[in-house]
Design a protein around this motif. Structure first.
Motif, PDB file in Angstrom:
ATOM      1  N   PRO A   1       0.829  -1.213   0.000  1.00 14.47           N
ATOM      2  CA  PRO A   1       0.000   0.000   0.000  1.00 14.47           C
ATOM      3  C   PRO A   1       0.863   1.263   0.000  1.00 14.47           C
ATOM      4  N   LEU A   2       0.365   2.288  -0.688  1.00 10.62           N
ATOM      5  CA  LEU A   2       1.073   3.555  -0.716  1.00 10.62           C
ATOM      6  C   LEU A   2       0.941   4.269   0.621  1.00 10.62           C
ATOM      7  N   LEU A   3       1.753   5.285   0.822  1.00  5.15           N
ATOM      8  CA  LEU A   3       1.703   6.070   2.053  1.00  5.15           C
ATOM      9  C   LEU A   3       0.554   7.063   1.990  1.00  5.15           C
ATOM     10  N   ASN A   4      -0.039   7.331   3.129  1.00  2.00           N
ATOM     11  CA  ASN A   4      -1.092   8.348   3.184  1.00  2.00           C
ATOM     12  C   ASN A   4      -0.517   9.741   3.010  1.00  2.00           C
ATOM     13  N   SER A   5      -1.360  10.644   2.515  1.00  2.00           N
ATOM     14  CA  SER A   5      -1.007  12.068   2.381  1.00  2.00           C
ATOM     15  C   SER A   5       0.331  12.267   1.678  1.00  2.00           C
ATOM     16  N   THR A   6       0.543  11.528   0.631  1.00  2.00           N
ATOM     17  CA  THR A   6       1.812  11.583  -0.097  1.00  2.00           C
ATOM     18  C   THR A   6       1.548  11.821  -1.583  1.00  2.00           C
ATOM     19  N   THR A   7       2.354  12.678  -2.188  1.00  2.00           N
ATOM     20  CA  THR A   7       2.236  12.944  -3.615  1.00  2.00           C
ATOM     21  C   THR A   7       3.180  12.019  -4.379  1.00  2.00           C
ATOM     22  N   TYR A   8       2.624  11.284  -5.297  1.00  2.00           N
ATOM     23  CA  TYR A   8       3.389  10.338  -6.110  1.00  2.00           C
ATOM     24  C   TYR A   8       3.451  10.821  -7.552  1.00  2.00           C
ATOM     25  N   THR A   9       4.540  10.463  -8.215  1.00  2.00           N
ATOM     26  CA  THR A   9       4.714  10.802  -9.628  1.00  2.00           C
ATOM     27  C   THR A   9       4.831   9.525 -10.442  1.00  2.00           C
ATOM     28  N   ALA A  10       3.980   9.402 -11.450  1.00  2.00           N
ATOM     29  CA  ALA A  10       4.029   8.268 -12.368  1.00  2.00           C
ATOM     30  C   ALA A  10       4.624   8.739 -13.690  1.00  2.00           C
ATOM     31  N   ALA A  11       5.332   7.843 -14.359  1.00  2.00           N
ATOM     32  CA  ALA A  11       5.966   8.214 -15.622  1.00  2.00           C
ATOM     33  C   ALA A  11       6.016   7.022 -16.572  1.00  2.00           C
ATOM     34  N   VAL A  12       5.698   7.297 -17.815  1.00  2.49           N
ATOM     35  CA  VAL A  12       5.891   6.330 -18.901  1.00  2.49           C
ATOM     36  C   VAL A  12       6.873   6.977 -19.862  1.00  2.49           C
ATOM     37  N   THR A  13       7.979   6.330 -20.116  1.00  2.00           N
ATOM     38  CA  THR A  13       9.050   6.933 -20.895  1.00  2.00           C
ATOM     39  C   THR A  13       8.919   6.646 -22.391  1.00  2.00           C
ATOM     40  N   THR A  14       9.769   7.294 -23.148  1.00  2.00           N
ATOM     41  CA  THR A  14       9.794   7.083 -24.601  1.00  2.00           C
ATOM     42  C   THR A  14      10.348   5.718 -24.970  1.00  2.00           C
ATOM     43  N   GLY A  15      10.720   4.939 -23.983  1.00  2.00           N
ATOM     44  CA  GLY A  15      11.191   3.577 -24.263  1.00  2.00           C
ATOM     45  C   GLY A  15      10.075   2.636 -24.677  1.00  2.00           C
ATOM     46  N   VAL A  16       8.808   3.014 -24.442  1.00  2.87           N
ATOM     47  CA  VAL A  16       7.708   2.144 -24.861  1.00  2.87           C
ATOM     48  C   VAL A  16       7.509   2.274 -26.368  1.00  2.87           C
TER      49      VAL A  16
END
Length: 324
Positions: free
Chosen positions: A201-216
């Motif tokens: 599970p992720l942490l509460n009250s936390t900002t996460y960054t998701a990324a999909v790169t040009t490698g796909v």
């Protein structure tokens, strides 16, 4: 300016494609401009098919591209030749194009076939349209700048076209806050959607960054033009008053242990678990998960089936085995 008749050739017009049939293998079209072709087309009723057989010995077929400006020079795009061409077989004497322009039939009415002199033959050419369009991401979950995201969420990215699944992995699809998040990556070819499943599970009250790169890459091998990056913030921590496993701020019934409403990990809403008809029963360990969660036994699951809202697991207490 030379006319088409003096050039001793035939033409076929469809849309912005001009087919020129020449006696010689070398085309001298640098003196032929778009305005002259436009005048010829207008005289024959506009942008319709025009076919003129002005040559007897046609050896090569050239498909020419007409630029969208007047007085522009033509450039040779494709040269069609017989794979077993021979002298005087008159390859190109007749030509036909399919309505979509992807198939050409070229006649050689004096071709020798199997020892038969001048029997004649027709050659079929099929154009292969190469995909050069880079893929894009059409949607994500959670969406960019989302707040109050459940800590058991999975992160998804939907693509605009079928993708090369081997290019979608933990190196090209990542999740992080101030450090990388461990997890697994899955790609569903039926929905063209990639899923990042956090290992915990992720942490509460936390900002996460998701990324999909040009490698796909898409199935044709085209990479994305640029990285896709988005962020979201998880929900604040909360008590679980009724002890069903769902925090109060995610539970529509925070004081009722017979009903739980956990958030679907796919962000599609809440899943209702209701055992209130069972007297004395109560819920614990209610949690939602993706149907591709690596902790699930996937044996027997149809390859083309997906649970859009994910799955939910829970424990029912206070009911003897076999009771309902």
């Amino acid at each position: 300016m030379p006319s088409l008749i003096r050039m001793n050739c035939g033409i076929y017009w469809r849309g912005n494609i001009l087919s020129v049939f020449r006696v010689k293998k070398t085309l001298l079209l640098k003196k032929v401009d778009g305005e002259m072709i436009k005048n010829i087309i207008m005289k024959t009723g506009g942008f319709s098919m025009i076919q003129k057989r002005l040559a007897v010995f046609m050896i090569a077929v050239f498909i020419m591209s007409l630029p969208a400006v007047a007085n522009a020079l033509f450039t040779n795009e494709v040269k069609l030749t017989a794979s077993d061409g021979a002298l005087q077989e008159r390859f190109g004497f007749s030509v036909a194009l399919s309505g979509d322009g992807n198939t050409a039939i070229v006649g050689a009415h004096m071709a020798d076939v199997g020892g038969n002199t001048d029997q004649g033959a027709a050659y079929i050419f099929t154009a292969t349209i190469q995909d050069t369009t880079p893929p894009t991401i059409t949607s994500t979950n959670p969406t960019d700048s989302s707040i109050d995201v459940a800590v058991n969420t999975v992160v998804t990215a939907a693509f605009s076209e079928p993708m090369n699944f081997e290019s979608i992995n933990q190196n090209t699809f990542t999740l992080s806050f101030n450090q990388p998040v461990a997890g697994t990556v899955d790609y569903d070819p039926n929905t063209m959607k990639a899923t990042f499943i956090p290992g915990s599970p992720l942490l509460n009250s936390t900002t996460y960054t998701a990324a999909v790169t040009t490698g796909v890459k898409d199935s044709a091998g085209n990479n994305m033009d640029s990285d896709k990056v988005w962020s979201f913030t998880t929900i604040a921590s909360s008590n679980d008053t009724d002890g069903d496993g769902v925090p109060d701020n995610e539970d529509d019934k925070p004081f009722d242990s017979t009903i739980a409403t956990p958030m679907a990990v796919t962000g599609t809403g809440r899943i209702v678990v209701d055992i209130s008809v069972n007297q004395g029963a109560f819920l614990t360990n209610v949690q939602t998960m993706s149907d591709s969660d690596p902790g699930l036994n996937q044996t027997g699951k149809p390859a083309d089936h997906q649970f859009d809202d994910g799955l939910v697991s829970f424990k029912v207490n206070g009911v003897a085995p076999g009771e309902r």
